[in-house]
Scaffold this active site. Structure first.
Site, PDB file in Angstrom:
ATOM      1  CD  GLU A  31      -3.920  -0.208   2.035  1.00 18.55           C
ATOM      2  OE1 GLU A  31      -2.865   0.279   1.594  1.00 18.55           O
ATOM      3  OE2 GLU A  31      -3.995  -1.383   2.447  1.00 18.55           O
ATOM      4  CG  HIS A  62       4.611  13.338  29.757  1.00 15.45           C
ATOM      5  ND1 HIS A  62       4.730  14.162  30.856  1.00 15.45           N
ATOM      6  CD2 HIS A  62       3.961  12.237  30.180  1.00 15.45           C
ATOM      7  CE1 HIS A  62       4.190  13.563  31.909  1.00 15.45           C
ATOM      8  NE2 HIS A  62       3.709  12.390  31.525  1.00 15.45           N
ATOM      9  CE  LYS A  72       2.011  -1.263  -4.284  1.00 12.70           C
ATOM     10  NZ  LYS A  72       1.224  -2.479  -4.379  1.00 12.70           N
TER      11      LYS A  72
HETATM   12  O1  G6P Z   1       1.149  -8.479   0.834  1.00  6.31           O
HETATM   13  P1  G6P Z   1       1.575  -7.696  -0.345  1.00  6.31           P
HETATM   14  O2  G6P Z   1       0.922  -8.156  -1.613  1.00  6.31           O
HETATM   15  O3  G6P Z   1       3.067  -7.661  -0.475  1.00  6.31           O
HETATM   16  O4  G6P Z   1       1.095  -6.232  -0.153  1.00  6.31           O
HETATM   17  C1  G6P Z   1       1.578  -5.390   0.841  1.00  6.31           C
HETATM   18  C2  G6P Z   1       0.772  -4.116   0.845  1.00  6.31           C
HETATM   19  O5  G6P Z   1       0.870  -3.573  -0.465  1.00  6.31           O
HETATM   20  C3  G6P Z   1       0.131  -2.409  -0.762  1.00  6.31           C
HETATM   21  O6  G6P Z   1       0.668  -1.317  -0.139  1.00  6.31           O
HETATM   22  C4  G6P Z   1      -1.313  -2.534  -0.372  1.00  6.31           C
HETATM   23  O7  G6P Z   1      -1.931  -1.303  -0.470  1.00  6.31           O
HETATM   24  C5  G6P Z   1      -1.457  -3.078   1.033  1.00  6.31           C
HETATM   25  O8  G6P Z   1      -2.806  -3.307   1.300  1.00  6.31           O
HETATM   26  C6  G6P Z   1      -0.686  -4.348   1.172  1.00  6.31           C
HETATM   27  O9  G6P Z   1      -0.840  -4.836   2.464  1.00  6.31           O
END
Ligand code: G6P
Length: 619
Positions: free
Chosen positions: A390, A419, A524
């Protein structure tokens, strides 16, 4: 510097030839001018073109890596990094970089050290998001750029320790548990809000922790049901920690809603057992405050999710399992200190970054296989996957050039993986380098025994690691080895800090922002659009199913009535998913022949018809 004869290009002229990504031994091919190429090769070419004279493009990798055992031993000794206090070693001898390469990288590395120094001083090291990057302050609050931040860190640590003590000692009790104290932790979070706590729990939790931890890290209803079912009556003595930096991540919100429903169904008061770890005033923070949850801990704007293990995100779950979090912080702090030297050979993170750059041509051309030979470190590679991929997997560099950077990470543990896929690593496609993680202490003192004369079970594990390292190297497969004495809070803290810094330095070497994740948003957003479309499909089906007689619709008709004919494939997928979950009926045809199907809703919902129109993703 060590003699590494046999590693260098044969002449200075050869060293200046443009570098080709070829299997060892093959003669260089001219670069094709207009042949069909993959995205990756385009990216590599762009990156090569953009690189300066100090980049790998000035070098030709040696035709074969050093094989002479005495030269190799010398290389091992000359390059071995040792952190005495941490008992940590880094061996880069099986990465075949040359002296010329090392020297040519020096200016870039010095620049990276300057960047790291500025970052630690509070520069806006994440320019796209206008944020400071402060995870190094978490283990050394004195480094924080002002006393407000220092106090925030210190106070949070103190309140974590206090809260964990009170939970473990039973001073804070669950309201309606016969046990009289909390016995379980259910952590709800995803990505950086889960991977660190999962890794640390697996690595460090004692056999019988005061509170046993389990995780909901997805929006998979069956997975959530499984966790809740396993808790059974112990739900009444479960401390639920909801972790989300942003406080608005859908998977985490869904996990919370599902858990809250389970509490309601069991007649329990969630608020008395709920804890939030999130940024102040986030949606989650406000919910927890308004609903009067048991406690709230802050997540800081200047700590990224994937570097949050030493914040409340990682420390609270660890402390509740009686893991010594101050030792974790101490290990990380010692490692950070070591990584501040500007002498590359004595800077373990810089050495790692240098090896990654060499092995993957500075463009991610090879994957990093992480193989800890210790069961408790199983989740390290999974944790590193987010930290590295990331951070480094970026489309653009800091100057706006398209570079499609990255470094793929995978791996589980040795010798188990021997394995499974080591066959391919030894003999198959040569698209990786390995990082072995070695733990010297096999088991606690006094427990060992010889299962055959002179040989223990741990000797086998050791033999497997060394054997694999040698066998891979014999076939020109490069590797790094990181060795720690034991898996302790201190060594785990140090490992995390080592990789965090290596990622930061590598990002500087390839000129990218390691601290944002713009690509994650696309998925998203697309998921949101699918759900919006599903609501329209439902509204259309509902209207047709409330007529007399019911009017089953074809996919074309549904798409038409949704005013999204171009979304017909997605509508088909939505119908199939709803049908599989008993929410839609297929009147005619079968899912296997999309054109033949006619659909209506199992249950007509008149109220649905009078709801205001669902806003569509397409406006
Ligand atoms: O901690 P949050 O705000 O719920 O985010 C959870 C995750 O969301 C996204 O996938 C980001 O790319 C991550 O870097 C992050 O850790």
């Amino acid at each position: 510097m060590a003699s590494i004869s046999g590693f260098c290009s044969s002449s200075p002229a050869a060293a200046l030839k443009p570098r080709r990504l070829l299997a060892p031994g093959k003669p260089p091919l001219p670069r094709p001018i207009a042949s069909p190429c993959t995205l990756r090769s385009i990216a590599r070419d762009i990156s090569a073109d953009l690189s300066t004279s100090s980049s790998l493009s000035s070098f030709q990798k040696p035709a074969a890596i050093e094989k002479d055992p005495i030269n190799l031993w010398r290389r091992y000794v000359d390059w071995l990094y040792q952190h005495k206090e941490l008992g940590l070693y880094l061996d880069v001898s099986r990465i075949g970089f040359t002296e010329e390469f090392f020297d040519s990288m020096e200016p870039k590395l010095q620049k990276a050290f300057v960047h790291m120094k500025e970052l630690e001083k509070g520069a806006i090291a994440n320019p796209d998001e206008g944020r400071m990057v402060g995870h190094y302050w978490l283990r050394n609050p004195k480094l924080a750029p002002n006393s407000f931040l220092r106090l925030q860190i210190e106070n949070t640590l103190e309140s974590i320790c206090d809260f964990a003590d009170q939970i473990i000692s039973g001073k804070i009790k669950p309201p309606s548990s016969p046990e009289g104290r909390f016995t379980q932790v259910l952590s709800v979070g995803i990505g950086g809000s889960a991977l660190g706590p999962q890794f640390v729990a697996e690595a460090l939790a004692p056999d019988n922790p005061p509170l046993k931890i389990r995780f909901i890290d997805n929006t998979d209803p069956a997975g959530i049901d499984h966790q809740i079912a396993q808790l059974g009556p112990e739900l009444a003595s479960t401390l639920v920690i909801v972790i989300s930096k942003s406080g608005g991540t859908p998977e985490t919100r869904n996990g919370l809603l599902e858990v809250q429903k389970a509490f309601r169904d069991a007649g329990l008061n969630f608020a008395k057992q709920g804890v939030a770890i999130t940024q102040e005033n986030s949606l989650l923070d406000n919910t927890a405050r308004i609903e009067g949850w048991l406690s709230r801990f802050p997540m800081f704007d200047w700590v990224g999710g994937r570097t949050s293990e030493m914040s409340a995100v990682g420390l609270l779950p660890a402390a509740l399992q009686s893991i010594d979090i101050k030792e974790m912080l101490a290990g990380a702090s010692l490692m950070d200190e070591a990584n501040r030297t500007t002498e590359v050979k004595n800077n373990p993170a810089a050495l790692l970054a240098l090896c990654w750059y060499w092995a993957s041509d500075g463009v991610g051309s090879k994957d990093m296989v992480v193989l800890p030979y210790k069961d408790s470190l199983l989740l390290f590679s999974r944790y590193l996957q987010q930290l590295v991929m990331e951070s480094l997997g970026k489309e653009f560099d800091l100057d706006g050039n398209r570079v499609n950077q990255g470094l793929s990470v995978y791996g589980n543990k040795g010798s188990t993986d021997q394995h499974a896929y080591i066959q391919q690593l030894r003999e198959g496609v040569h698209n990786f380098f390995v990082t072995f993680i070695e733990v010297l202490r096999d088991r606690p003192p006094g427990h060992d025994w010889e299962l055959e004369p002179g040989v223990t079970c741990g000797d086998y594990l050791f033999g497997m690691l060394q054997g694999t390292r040698s066998a891979l190297y014999a076939n020109n497969r490069e590797s790094i080895s990181v060795t720690v004495q034991e898996v302790t809070p201190r060594s785990v803290g140090a490992l995390i800090a080592l990789y965090e810094r290596a990622v930061g330095i590598y990002a500087s070497l390839v000129n990218i922002n390691a601290y944002h994740q713009p690509g994650v948003e696309a998925g998203k957003k697309a998921a949101g659009e699918v759900l919006a479309l599903q609501k329209r499909v439902l509204a259309v089906l509902n209207a047709a199913s409330c007529t007399e007689p019911v009017e089953p619709l074809t996919l074309d008709e549904i798409a038409d009535r949704c005013h999204t004919p171009e979304q017909i494939e997605m509508i088909y997928k939505i119908i199939v998913h709803m049908a599989a979950n008993d929410r839609a009926l297929i009147a005619e045809g079968s899912c296997g022949s999309p054109r033949s199907i006619k659909v209506f809703l199992g249950e007509c919902n008149i109220d649905e018809l009078f709801k205001p129109a669902t806003p569509s993703a397409k406006g």
